[in-house]
Design a protein around this motif. Structure first.
Motif, PDB file in Angstrom:
ATOM      1  N   ASN A 180      -5.915   1.211 -13.644  1.00 29.55           N
ATOM      2  CA  ASN A 180      -5.510  -0.014 -14.345  1.00 29.55           C
ATOM      3  C   ASN A 180      -4.338  -0.714 -13.664  1.00 29.55           C
ATOM      4  O   ASN A 180      -3.440  -1.244 -14.315  1.00 29.55           O
ATOM      5  N   THR A 181      -4.353  -0.733 -12.350  1.00 31.91           N
ATOM      6  CA  THR A 181      -3.254  -1.318 -11.583  1.00 31.91           C
ATOM      7  C   THR A 181      -3.348  -2.833 -11.603  1.00 31.91           C
ATOM      8  O   THR A 181      -4.395  -3.405 -11.281  1.00 31.91           O
ATOM      9  N   ALA A 182      -2.232  -3.497 -11.958  1.00 33.20           N
ATOM     10  CA  ALA A 182      -2.309  -4.946 -12.168  1.00 33.20           C
ATOM     11  C   ALA A 182      -1.052  -5.696 -11.755  1.00 33.20           C
ATOM     12  O   ALA A 182      -0.954  -6.892 -12.022  1.00 33.20           O
ATOM     13  N   ASN A 183      -0.093  -5.049 -11.088  1.00 30.45           N
ATOM     14  CA  ASN A 183       1.130  -5.771 -10.746  1.00 30.45           C
ATOM     15  C   ASN A 183       1.799  -5.134  -9.538  1.00 30.45           C
ATOM     16  O   ASN A 183       1.491  -4.000  -9.152  1.00 30.45           O
ATOM     17  N   ALA A 184       2.749  -5.868  -8.955  1.00 33.34           N
ATOM     18  CA  ALA A 184       3.404  -5.426  -7.731  1.00 33.34           C
ATOM     19  C   ALA A 184       4.235  -4.164  -7.941  1.00 33.34           C
ATOM     20  O   ALA A 184       4.314  -3.305  -7.054  1.00 33.34           O
ATOM     21  N   ALA A 190       3.721  -1.647 -10.048  1.00 29.11           N
ATOM     22  CA  ALA A 190       2.839  -0.480 -10.088  1.00 29.11           C
ATOM     23  C   ALA A 190       2.310  -0.153  -8.698  1.00 29.11           C
ATOM     24  O   ALA A 190       2.204   1.021  -8.312  1.00 29.11           O
ATOM     25  N   LEU A 191       1.973  -1.179  -7.925  1.00 22.62           N
ATOM     26  CA  LEU A 191       1.505  -0.951  -6.563  1.00 22.62           C
ATOM     27  C   LEU A 191       2.599  -0.327  -5.702  1.00 22.62           C
ATOM     28  O   LEU A 191       2.325   0.511  -4.838  1.00 22.62           O
ATOM     29  N   PRO A 217      -3.270  -9.816  -4.500  1.00 23.64           N
ATOM     30  CA  PRO A 217      -3.154  -9.356  -3.110  1.00 23.64           C
ATOM     31  C   PRO A 217      -1.913  -9.863  -2.389  1.00 23.64           C
ATOM     32  O   PRO A 217      -1.321  -9.140  -1.577  1.00 23.64           O
ATOM     33  N   ALA A 218      -1.500 -11.083  -2.657  1.00 22.92           N
ATOM     34  CA  ALA A 218      -0.325 -11.633  -1.979  1.00 22.92           C
ATOM     35  C   ALA A 218       0.958 -10.917  -2.380  1.00 22.92           C
ATOM     36  O   ALA A 218       1.978 -11.045  -1.688  1.00 22.92           O
ATOM     37  N   GLN A 219       0.931 -10.158  -3.488  1.00 25.58           N
ATOM     38  CA  GLN A 219       2.108  -9.430  -3.951  1.00 25.58           C
ATOM     39  C   GLN A 219       2.065  -7.953  -3.581  1.00 25.58           C
ATOM     40  O   GLN A 219       3.010  -7.222  -3.851  1.00 25.58           O
ATOM     41  N   SER A 220       0.975  -7.497  -2.982  1.00 22.28           N
ATOM     42  CA  SER A 220       0.719  -6.068  -2.878  1.00 22.28           C
ATOM     43  C   SER A 220       1.256  -5.451  -1.588  1.00 22.28           C
ATOM     44  O   SER A 220       1.016  -5.976  -0.489  1.00 22.28           O
ATOM     45  N   PRO A 221       1.925  -4.299  -1.694  1.00 22.72           N
ATOM     46  CA  PRO A 221       2.316  -3.546  -0.496  1.00 22.72           C
ATOM     47  C   PRO A 221       1.187  -2.666   0.030  1.00 22.72           C
ATOM     48  O   PRO A 221       1.375  -1.967   1.018  1.00 22.72           O
ATOM     49  N   LEU A 222       0.028  -2.688  -0.642  1.00 26.43           N
ATOM     50  CA  LEU A 222      -1.115  -1.872  -0.240  1.00 26.43           C
ATOM     51  C   LEU A 222      -2.348  -2.755  -0.094  1.00 26.43           C
ATOM     52  O   LEU A 222      -2.484  -3.759  -0.796  1.00 26.43           O
TER      53      LEU A 222
END
Length: 712
Positions: free
Chosen positions: A577-581, A583-584, A610-615
């Protein structure tokens, strides 16, 4: 006691729900050791009245003065654009309210809370789905101070969790209150039916409704297709017993959990620090009575008189009919009651239609001014709550003022759902006076300014890199167009294919030559009794060279080596249920090489992530995504056969291991959105394939989940 055996908790706290100020004061009047409350935002009970920070600051000071603790529930899924708002709210809480703990679902809040200066305890909600012993180690490693255990555990499993609990981590378990049919954190039923997500605190309780299975459902499905191929027509709730034409009932509507005197067996469980009473939507009568009863059971566990008094008090608490669920492993109870009502309240009588067409009630007991009555149950069109404005003696006549367009039938049950007895009103008035005498908190610390910090986002991949295909022993869950994240060694993403399998005793027996070329999907829920077998399977696969795994809870990371080799390729699955930077960022810190975004996200949120994600990110593209997973048995519903909901929606259920999967008849299909997702930066996709029942009606409904709607 041996040096290696953890000490039991000294005395568990009685933790009371408080959805509004009167219930908060009732908990204090009853002597609750701690209270949990929600705010106007980020609460998993958004239908409760909840609190503003100014009001909560005064109440918290009053509770501290009385020797009670206050925990604030911020236990919802946090969407991509909400991390800043959550951070600011926690900062205000830390500065102005100073609660003793935060209850959270989203692992990203573990990081955000400390960044915001919150120094109290961080408690992982049952929605976080920490369900097996090794998961506790990972929860502690990520900064949790307490884990709230699932309501499906038996006393033996609670003991196992206590024995495995690391030092510095507390456990909390439910002893009283509502049960959900589906596992907390693994229910998408309400969200699937219109964006009102249980993970966001807005569940409309589709499990409480009437469903039907059998010949009449099949006929209504054919009728529905003739009327425009929209699926089955609403079921006939009176079909049961008509010559085998099918059966209808509230097959998923659970009785309350009510452990009562059995809580004595919890007193020596190591690390079990809290007994939780569910009910933030309940009134002060329920709160006062349940707290009083469980204080008696905790403080005088060996006194028969105390047990009898507690049983009498719980009988008048105005909850739903109660049971023990799975608490006793030798004799688990059916939790659902298909042929009876499972709404809260005490039956006060049934509707009579007066000669002039009005509705009357002759109550079975005295009604008091301030009492609240409920007419019918929630999914009936005439459902209403009605205040009592005058005393009505037993068998007297109460005229009910109800909307003309929703007049109930004669015989509709009426329930007492909240009571205003004079003694309780006097107690509440006394505590209200103590509250009103308090000024607003004088210490108005400066709220931190700025914004939360996140790991640096990677540059999104412009196109999918990898094709995965995941299967089950029966029914397939194929991952199509899915790109694996680049490995930990930084290997260049290549366009390639990788088959995948749901991990089970059967699939784990593949030949050694195959295991390293497969992505192994872990189950979305791991129960304590399943952990050892799962760990052995993973250990064998790891030794045989398997390195591609999809974990469907962040805590499943504990099933793998602490130090991952360079070739390890662990993905956080869609059930995380990952939905934010934030948590990522937590997942990246755990060593995951990529993550699936929550399938619940609506279009704008999904494309922003995706633009906020480190993964690197993946998405569920199509296939049968479940509306819910359950550990309870099917009471009256046959598996692998379709059943229909009250508005003609069709579903089916299938069991895998110890978990029941409930599916909608219409599969999710975002195939046409694949290019849009890829352009936004998604680099792998999954198709969740199952073999549906042969008798499933042909449905022409497009399954977009929340894509064109909203995750409220």
């Amino acid at each position: 006691m041996s040096a290696t055996t953890p000490e039991p908790a000294s005395r568990p706290e009685i933790l009371a729900p408080a959805g509004d100020t009167p219930s908060f004061l009732a908990a204090l009047a009853a002597g609750a050791d701690a209270l949990y409350v929600g705010l106007k935002h980020f609460s998993a009970r958004m239908e409760a009245e909840n609190f503003g920070t100014g009001e909560l600051a005064r109440l918290t000071d009053l509770a501290h003065e009385a020797g009670s603790r206050v925990y604030v529930a911020m236990n919802t899924l946090v969407k991509p654009g909400e991390c800043g708002a959550a951070w600011r709210l926690i900062a205000r809480l830390a500065a102005r309210v100073r609660p003793d703990g935060l209850i959270i679902q989203d692992p990203g809040l573990l990081d955000l809370a400390r960044q915001a200066g919150f120094a109290g305890g961080l408690f992982l909600s049952t929605l976080a789905n920490v369900t097996h012993p090794l998961a506790l180690r990972e929860a502690k490693k990520l900064g949790a101070d307490r884990v709230i255990l699932p309501r499906e555990l038996s006393i033996d499993e609670i003991r196992a969790m206590g024995a495995a609990c690391p030092e510095g981590l507390d456990l909390e378990c439910f002893v009283q209150g509502a049960l959900c049919y589906c596992v907390s954190g693994r229910c998408y039923w309400s969200s699937y039916m219109g964006g009102k997500s249980g993970l966001r605190g807005r569940c409309v309780q589709p499990c409480r409704r009437i469903y039907q299975q059998g010949a009449r459902m099949a006929q209504s499905g054919r009728d529905g297709r003739r009327q425009g191929r929209r699926g089955a027509a609403p079921p006939d709730r009176h079909a049961e017993g008509r010559g085998g034409h099918g059966r209808s009932g509230r097959f998923f509507s659970c009785r309350d959990l009510e452990l009562g005197p059995l809580v004595k067996t919890l007193l020596d469980v190591p690390h079990l620090a809290s007994w939780k009473i569910e009910g933030r939507k309940k009134g002060p009568h329920y709160v006062y009575h349940t707290v009083t009863a469980y204080r008696l059971l905790r403080d005088d566990p060996g006194d028969p008189a105390a047990r009898r008094a507690a049983a009498d008090i719980l009988a008048m608490a105005l909850g739903r009919p109660g049971g023990k669920a799975r608490f006793l492993p030798q004799s688990p109870e059916e939790t659902a009651a298909p042929d009876s009502q499972t709404s809260s309240g005490l039956l006060a009588g049934k509707i009579r239609i007066a000669p002039d067409g009005g509705c009357e009630l002759k109550p079975h007991f005295e009604l008091l001014p301030g009492d609240y009555l409920r007419v019918g149950v929630e999914d009936e069109r005439w459902h209403a709550t009605v205040p009592v404005t005058r005393r009505v003696p037993k068998a007297g006549t109460l005229r009910l003022r109800l909307a003309r367009h929703a007049t109930p039938r004669a015989g509709t049950p009426v329930f007492l759902i909240d009571r205003r007895e004079p003694e309780l009103l006097r107690l509440l008035a006394d505590w209200r006076g103590r509250l009103d005498a308090r000024n607003a908190p004088s210490a108005q610390d400066t709220v931190p300014t700025g914004a939360p910090r996140f790991p640096r986002a990677i540059r999104p991949h412009p196109r999918p890199d990898m094709l995965l295909t995941a299967t089950r022993p029966r029914g397939r869950a194929r991952e199509d167009g899915a790109a694996s994240a680049p490995g930990r060694g930084g290997r260049a993403p290549g366009r390639r294919s990788l088959p995948a399998l749901w991990l089970s005793p059967r699939t784990a027996e593949l030949s050694r030559t195959m295991v390293a070329r497969i992505a192994w999907w872990l189950p979305p829920v791991v129960w304590p009794e399943e952990e050892d077998a799962l760990a052995r399977m993973l250990g064998r696969l790891w030794r045989q060279g398997a390195r591609h795994f999809v974990c469907n809870a962040p805590w499943q990371r504990a099933l793998f080596p602490d130090r991952l080799p360079e070739d390890a390729d662990l993905l956080a699955g869609p059930f995380c249920n990952t939905a934010n930077a934030a948590a990522l960022g937590v997942l990246a810190g755990q060593g995951f090489a990529g993550a699936f975004a929550s399938p619940e996200l609506a279009r704008d949120d999904a494309l922003a992530l995706p633009a906020q994600s480190p993964l690197p990110l993946g998405a569920v593209l199509s296939g049968f995504w479940p509306v819910g997973l359950s550990r309870f048995s099917l009471a009256g519903i046959r598996p692998n056969e379709p059943f229909a909901g009250p508005k003609g929606e069709v579903f089916w259920a299938r069991r895998y291991g110890g978990t029941l999967w409930i599916y909608p008849a219409w599969p999710l299909d975002l195939s046409e959105q694949r290019r849009e997702l890829a352009d936004a930066g998604y680099s792998f996709f999954v198709r969740m394939e199952e073999t549906p029942p042969a008798s499933l009606p042909e449905l022409r409904r497009q399954g977009l989940f929340n894509w064109n709607g909203a995750l409220l």
